[in-house]
Design a protein around this motif. Structure first.
Motif, short mmCIF file in Angstrom:
data_model
loop_
_atom_site.label_atom_id
_atom_site.label_comp_id
_atom_site.label_asym_id
_atom_site.label_seq_id
_atom_site.Cartn_x
_atom_site.Cartn_y
_atom_site.Cartn_z
N VAL A 100 131.40 -26.85 -14.31
CA VAL A 100 131.65 -25.59 -14.99
C VAL A 100 130.54 -24.60 -14.66
O VAL A 100 129.35 -24.94 -14.72
N VAL A 101 130.91 -23.38 -14.32
CA VAL A 101 129.95 -22.31 -14.10
C VAL A 101 129.58 -21.72 -15.44
O VAL A 101 130.43 -21.43 -16.27
N SER A 102 128.27 -21.57 -15.66
CA SER A 102 127.79 -20.97 -16.90
C SER A 102 126.66 -20.00 -16.58
O SER A 102 125.66 -20.38 -15.98
N GLU A 103 126.85 -18.76 -16.98
CA GLU A 103 125.84 -17.74 -16.70
C GLU A 103 124.54 -18.03 -17.44
O GLU A 103 123.45 -17.72 -16.96
N ASN A 104 124.63 -18.65 -18.62
CA ASN A 104 123.44 -18.93 -19.42
C ASN A 104 122.57 -20.04 -18.84
O ASN A 104 121.37 -20.09 -19.11
N ASP A 105 123.16 -20.94 -18.08
CA ASP A 105 122.41 -22.07 -17.54
C ASP A 105 121.89 -21.73 -16.16
O ASP A 105 122.65 -21.54 -15.22
N LYS A 106 120.57 -21.68 -16.02
CA LYS A 106 119.95 -21.39 -14.73
C LYS A 106 119.67 -22.66 -13.94
O LYS A 106 119.48 -22.61 -12.74
N GLU A 107 119.65 -23.81 -14.63
CA GLU A 107 119.44 -25.08 -13.98
C GLU A 107 120.62 -26.00 -14.29
O GLU A 107 121.30 -25.83 -15.30
#
Length: 111
Positions: A100-107
């Motif tokens: 899943v792509v999540s903008e909040n997760d940088k790692e």
């Protein structure tokens, strides 16, 4: 197309489609001359696979994998990419890894 061929086509199509929950296969097309042409088009409620949205394409794929896994008695882990587009994945009796792509997760995060 004669009546006998019509029954054979319908019987074969029904037998194949009974193995799936979502996917329906169109296995033959009637030609202009009345003959039959073999094909293998995946459909959902009469809509061709290519015209389905991404979520339904993923769920139809899971449906096909589940049917084939059951038929061959083989279970493998599945990786579902673009899983953020699916609100509810089709039930399948195997391990599912959702990417899943999540903008909040940088790692990379594993849940």
């Amino acid at each position: 197309m004669c009546i006998r061929d019509s029954y054979k086509v319908q019987f074969l199509t029904d037998a194949v489609n009974s193995c799936f929950q979502l996917a329906q296969f169109r296995l033959f097309r009637e030609q202009l001359n009345g003959g039959l042409a073999d094909c293998c088009d995946v459909m959902v409620d009469g809509v061709p696979y290519a015209d389905l949205n991404n979520a339904m394409q993923i769920n139809v794929g899971l449906d096909i994998i589940a049917a084939l896994s059951g038929h061959y008695g083989c279970r493998v882990p599945l990786v579902v990419d673009n899983a953020e587009s699916v609100t509810k994945l089709q039930e399948i009796d195997t391990q599912v890894i959702r990417l899943v792509v999540s903008e909040n997760d940088k790692e990379l995060r594993i849940v």
